[in-house]
Design an enzyme around this catalytic site. Structure first.
Site, short mmCIF file in Angstrom:
data_model
loop_
_atom_site.label_atom_id
_atom_site.label_comp_id
_atom_site.label_asym_id
_atom_site.label_seq_id
_atom_site.Cartn_x
_atom_site.Cartn_y
_atom_site.Cartn_z
CB SER A 137 127.67 -11.97 25.36
OG SER A 137 126.84 -10.84 25.12
CE1 TYR A 144 131.87 -9.79 22.87
CE2 TYR A 144 129.52 -9.38 22.68
CZ TYR A 144 130.63 -9.61 23.46
OH TYR A 144 130.50 -9.70 24.83
N1 LIG Z 1 130.52 -5.36 29.66
C1 LIG Z 1 129.48 -5.99 29.11
O1 LIG Z 1 128.39 -5.40 28.90
C2 LIG Z 1 129.58 -7.45 28.76
C3 LIG Z 1 128.40 -8.13 28.42
C4 LIG Z 1 128.46 -9.47 28.09
C5 LIG Z 1 129.68 -10.13 28.10
N2 LIG Z 1 130.80 -9.45 28.41
C6 LIG Z 1 132.06 -10.21 28.37
O2 LIG Z 1 132.73 -10.09 29.61
C7 LIG Z 1 134.14 -10.22 29.40
C8 LIG Z 1 134.85 -9.12 30.15
O3 LIG Z 1 134.41 -7.87 29.67
P1 LIG Z 1 134.39 -6.54 30.56
O4 LIG Z 1 133.15 -5.84 30.22
O5 LIG Z 1 134.71 -6.84 31.96
O6 LIG Z 1 135.55 -5.72 29.82
P2 LIG Z 1 136.88 -5.01 30.34
O7 LIG Z 1 136.69 -4.34 31.66
O8 LIG Z 1 137.34 -4.21 29.16
O9 LIG Z 1 137.88 -6.23 30.58
C9 LIG Z 1 138.36 -7.02 29.54
C10 LIG Z 1 139.53 -7.80 30.09
O10 LIG Z 1 139.93 -8.76 29.10
C11 LIG Z 1 141.32 -8.58 28.85
N3 LIG Z 1 141.61 -9.02 27.50
C12 LIG Z 1 141.08 -8.61 26.32
N4 LIG Z 1 141.62 -9.28 25.30
C13 LIG Z 1 142.50 -10.15 25.85
C14 LIG Z 1 143.38 -11.12 25.33
N5 LIG Z 1 143.44 -11.34 24.00
N6 LIG Z 1 144.15 -11.84 26.17
C15 LIG Z 1 144.09 -11.63 27.52
N7 LIG Z 1 143.29 -10.72 28.08
C16 LIG Z 1 142.51 -9.98 27.24
C17 LIG Z 1 141.57 -7.09 29.10
O11 LIG Z 1 142.93 -6.85 29.30
P3 LIG Z 1 143.78 -5.95 28.25
O12 LIG Z 1 143.11 -4.61 28.22
O13 LIG Z 1 145.14 -5.93 28.85
O14 LIG Z 1 143.70 -6.64 26.95
C18 LIG Z 1 140.74 -6.92 30.37
O15 LIG Z 1 141.43 -7.45 31.48
C19 LIG Z 1 134.34 -10.25 27.88
O16 LIG Z 1 134.51 -11.58 27.45
C20 LIG Z 1 133.04 -9.69 27.34
O17 LIG Z 1 132.74 -10.20 26.07
C21 LIG Z 1 130.80 -8.12 28.75
#
Ligand SMILES: NC(=O)c1ccc[n+]([C@@H]2O[C@H](COP(=O)([O-])OP(=O)(O)OC[C@H]3O[C@@H](n4cnc5c(N)ncnc54)[C@H](OP(=O)(O)O)[C@@H]3O)[C@@H](O)[C@H]2O)c1
Length: 243
Positions: free
Chosen positions: A141, A154
């Protein structure tokens, strides 16, 4: 991207960025293991919509989950070529309220984002080493690089992952290990953050937040480039330039 006869594990692939990357890898011909911790129906739906995929539930913060995921991939396809460590979590504690953070905040985030990513990676290494073109992409991130993000644990966990990426890239010969660091992305995670999204769109040089496909594009670049390792590719529309 050509991933025919290749196999990829994507953690946290039931929605958002992980789902977009799983779809991208599947479109390139890969067998894809779709993982999530609790969203079983959504994960099964994603897997069922892909030509050659399985869904495996598993919380990456549990130390044996990586072995379970790798065993399932090897049982289905007999090989593993790529790992996308995408699963992550946060807590929403404003950065200037850091004095209210508890050990529990730190523990829960580090157990998933740092220890979980490390142990899934460790479990995958032997299988990856057996591939003639193996790679790992860690989703980190902009919060790990600039002083921004949904909470201090985070942000620090994502900085740790960038550093882990470089360390492992140095130690693990023959496996390309890189990170992709998104800015603000429109996913279920940020669904209720409308004010922030408007603010980011206003100040970011590219005047919008990212889509999951923007992040999948960067991931694809890391997968296809054969001579990059140990790097973090920032995909933030220039947000980091103005923070
Ligand atoms: N959205 C943003 O602005 C952003 C920015 C920078 C980085 N990121 C990173 O991108 C990644 C994905 O985020 P997203 O925005 O796509 O969020 P999202 O749509 O909420 O997806 C998160 C995914 O991770 C899974 N997950 C969470 N904890 C887990 C665990 N302990 N074991 C296995 N699966 C787990 C969730 O499944 P469950 O719900 O079943 O747990 C879901 O499939 C994250 O690492 C986040 O830090 C996101």
């Amino acid at each position: 991207m050509d991933l025919k006869n290749r196999t990829v594990i994507v953690t946290g692939a039931s929605s958002g960025i992980g789902e977009a990357i799983a779809r991208r890898c599947a479109a390139a011909g890969a067998g894809v293991l779709v993982n999530s911790a609790t969203s079983v129906d959504a994960g099964e739906r994603v897997a069922a919509s892909l030509p050659d995929a399985i869904y495996v539930r598993g919380d990456i913060s549990e130390p044996t989950t990586g072995e379970h995921l790798v065993a399932a991939a090897l049982e289905r396809w007999g090989r593993l070529d790529g790992l996308v460590n995408n699963a992550g979590r946060t807590c929403e504690v404003p950065l200037d309220k850091f004095e209210s953070l508890t050990p529990e905040h730190w523990r829960r985030i580090f157990e998933t984002n740092v220890y979980g990513t490390f142990f899934v990676t460790l479990a995958a290494l032997d299988a990856l080493r057996a591939s003639d073109d193996a790679w790992i992409v860690n989703i980190t991130s902009i919060a790990g690089i600039r002083q921004t993000g949904s909470s201090l644990p985070y942000a620090v966990s994502k900085a740790a992952l960038d550093h882990l990426t470089a360390h492992l890239a140095k130690q693990v010969a023959g496996v390309r290990i890189n990170a992709v660091a998104p800015g603000l992305v429109a996913t279920p995670w940020t669904e209720s953050w409308d004010q922030l999204k408007a603010g980011v769109s206003a100040v970011t040089p590219l005047h919008r937040v990212a889509t999951p496909d923007d992040v999948a594009d960067a991931c694809e670049a890391m997968i296809t480039n054969r001579y990059v390792t140990g790097q973090t590719l920032v995909v933030d529309g220039g947000l980091g330039l103005v923070l």
